[in-house]
Design a protein around this motif. Structure first.
Motif, PDB file in Angstrom:
ATOM      1  N   GLU A  40      14.055   1.397   1.308  1.00 63.53           N
ATOM      2  CA  GLU A  40      13.255   2.829   1.657  1.00 63.53           C
ATOM      3  C   GLU A  40      11.704   2.205   1.602  1.00 63.53           C
ATOM      4  O   GLU A  40      10.863   2.607   1.958  1.00 63.53           O
ATOM      5  CB  GLU A  40      13.495   3.567   0.649  1.00 63.53           C
ATOM      6  N   SER A  41      11.405   0.792   0.982  1.00 64.36           N
ATOM      7  CA  SER A  41      10.305   0.297   1.024  1.00 64.36           C
ATOM      8  C   SER A  41       9.988  -0.210   2.275  1.00 64.36           C
ATOM      9  O   SER A  41       8.597  -0.422   2.573  1.00 64.36           O
ATOM     10  CB  SER A  41      10.159  -0.563  -0.354  1.00 64.36           C
ATOM     11  N   LEU A  42      10.839  -0.571   2.856  1.00 60.49           N
ATOM     12  CA  LEU A  42      10.606  -1.099   4.514  1.00 60.49           C
ATOM     13  C   LEU A  42       9.899  -0.031   5.258  1.00 60.49           C
ATOM     14  O   LEU A  42      10.363   0.058   6.260  1.00 60.49           O
ATOM     15  CB  LEU A  42      11.718  -1.707   4.869  1.00 60.49           C
ATOM     16  N   GLN A  43       8.548   0.348   5.104  1.00 56.07           N
ATOM     17  CA  GLN A  43       7.899   1.282   5.947  1.00 56.07           C
ATOM     18  C   GLN A  43       7.216   0.874   7.136  1.00 56.07           C
ATOM     19  O   GLN A  43       7.115  -0.522   7.383  1.00 56.07           O
ATOM     20  CB  GLN A  43       6.942   1.979   5.129  1.00 56.07           C
ATOM     21  N   GLY A  56      12.470   2.121   6.428  1.00 56.56           N
ATOM     22  CA  GLY A  56      12.026   3.223   5.662  1.00 56.56           C
ATOM     23  C   GLY A  56      11.149   4.128   6.526  1.00 56.56           C
ATOM     24  O   GLY A  56      10.900   5.134   5.860  1.00 56.56           O
ATOM     25  N   SER A  57      10.678   3.752   7.403  1.00 58.47           N
ATOM     26  CA  SER A  57       9.471   4.667   8.324  1.00 58.47           C
ATOM     27  C   SER A  57      10.167   5.583   9.265  1.00 58.47           C
ATOM     28  O   SER A  57       9.785   6.510   9.693  1.00 58.47           O
ATOM     29  CB  SER A  57       8.757   3.729   8.934  1.00 58.47           C
ATOM     30  N   HIS A  81       6.688  -4.868   5.696  1.00 58.20           N
ATOM     31  CA  HIS A  81       5.787  -5.057   4.408  1.00 58.20           C
ATOM     32  C   HIS A  81       6.468  -5.100   3.150  1.00 58.20           C
ATOM     33  O   HIS A  81       7.229  -4.283   2.745  1.00 58.20           O
ATOM     34  CB  HIS A  81       4.866  -3.570   4.589  1.00 58.20           C
ATOM     35  N   GLU A  82       6.310  -6.025   2.547  1.00 58.44           N
ATOM     36  CA  GLU A  82       7.032  -6.201   1.428  1.00 58.44           C
ATOM     37  C   GLU A  82       6.340  -5.215   0.064  1.00 58.44           C
ATOM     38  O   GLU A  82       5.280  -5.304   0.010  1.00 58.44           O
ATOM     39  CB  GLU A  82       6.953  -7.848   1.101  1.00 58.44           C
ATOM     40  N   LEU A 123      18.991  -1.572  -3.977  1.00 56.79           N
ATOM     41  CA  LEU A 123      19.043  -1.960  -2.491  1.00 56.79           C
ATOM     42  C   LEU A 123      18.385  -0.902  -1.605  1.00 56.79           C
ATOM     43  O   LEU A 123      17.601  -1.059  -0.984  1.00 56.79           O
ATOM     44  CB  LEU A 123      20.537  -1.982  -2.050  1.00 56.79           C
ATOM     45  N   ALA A 124      18.883   0.453  -2.210  1.00 55.51           N
ATOM     46  CA  ALA A 124      18.231   1.677  -1.564  1.00 55.51           C
ATOM     47  C   ALA A 124      16.411   1.742  -1.722  1.00 55.51           C
ATOM     48  O   ALA A 124      15.853   1.878  -0.649  1.00 55.51           O
ATOM     49  CB  ALA A 124      18.465   2.839  -2.162  1.00 55.51           C
TER      50      ALA A 124
END
Ligand code: CUA
Length: 286
Positions: free
Chosen positions: A283-286, A231-232, A189-190, A278-279
């Motif tokens: 982290e946004s890749l939930q 990220g999840s 999920h971008e 990058l972080a």
């Protein structure tokens, strides 16, 4: 076995005390012989043979094929993390890493492998441990009966960072699990946040995609953990750090010192704002 061993221990201590304090004269040869034959040969032989047949009688149960409604999860021990693949009934496997979710009250069969050295897959609260042996597939069956968060570990010394390959295990209600698995099966999920977009660019430009997969992006490496939904996850670096922005930065910059001999190179040469981006992306890749 515990009760039996306590009784035997008390008997042994009792005999020792009796021999030490009560009898002052040497034992008669006849009774000494009798004690050695009965207590030292007959008793342990009968007892251990009984325990052995009891143990063997449980084997067919453990080796029998898993019930047909079992969920099947392939887990590979890597240097030093866990490759996890849910083998869905519809034939579409779902790849993730370093975290396992299970539906409560459902039998699960773990198919365990290792590409190089022996690891041992162990979730102490849920079941026994089984070695992951290169060149063959071992199996572990279990059925979680209560909801909760547990910790899995490697229980076989496998190298420098053996103690640093943990994984959280979450036992969920069946509906929550189905929702979780559906989401894990989706591509990344971008995030539309500019900093995350900058992080994604940096991720692809720095060559991270040569080792890591983020489904839905050009990153399709298979050397390291699948990061599609990193990220999840509960933890970072296989149970090593929390899943927080600062931890991502710390991990990216110092992976080699945080986990000695890990294959992942440290990216401490990147300027701090880029590490931050990058972080944010990861982290946004939930
Ligand atoms: Cu893997 Cu110890």
């Amino acid at each position: 076995m515990s009760i039996g061993s306590v009784i035997i221990w008390l008997g042994t201590v009792g005999l020792t005390l009796y021999a030490s304090f009560r009898t002052r004269e040497p034992a008669r040869e006849k009774s000494a012989q009798w004690l050695i034959v009965a207590g030292g040969i007959v008793f342990p032989t009968v007892l251990l043979a009984g325990l052995l047949s009891y143990g063997l009688s449980m084997l067919p149960d453990m080796l029998a094929p898993a019930p047909p409604d079992s969920m099947r999860i392939l887990v590979r021990g890597e240097q030093w993390w866990w490759r996890v693949r849910y083998l869905a009934a519809d034939g579409h496997p779902v790849d993730l890493a370093n975290e396992i979710c299970l539906p409560v009250g459902t039998p699960v069969e773990f198919q365990l492998e290792s590409p190089d050295v022996i690891h041992s897959f162990w979730i102490p609260a849920l079941g026994g441990k089984v070695d992951m042996i290169p060149g063959r597939q071992t199996r572990l069956r279990l059925e979680p009966t209560r909801i909760g968060e547990f910790r899995g570990v490697c229980a076989e010394y496998c190298g420098t960072s053996h103690a640093l390959m943990g994984f959280p295990v979450l036992v969920l209600e069946k509906e929550d699990f189905a929702r979780w698995l559906k989401r894990q099966a989706e591509p990344a999920h971008e995030s539309t946040e500019p900093l995350a977009a900058r992080g994604k660019h940096s991720f692809l430009a720095s060559g991270c995609g040569a080792c890591h997969t983020v489904r839905g992006t050009p990153a399709d490496g298979v050397v390291g953990p699948d990061l599609t939904h990193v990220g999840s996850r509960r933890t970072l670096g296989a149970g090593l750090l929390a899943n927080e922005l600062d931890d991502y930065v710390h991990w990216l910059a110092h992976a080699d010192t945080l986990k000695p001999d890990v294959h992942m190179p440290a990216f401490g040469m990147l300027p701090p704002p880029e590490l931050r981006a990058l972080a944010v992306y990861l982290e946004s890749l939930q």
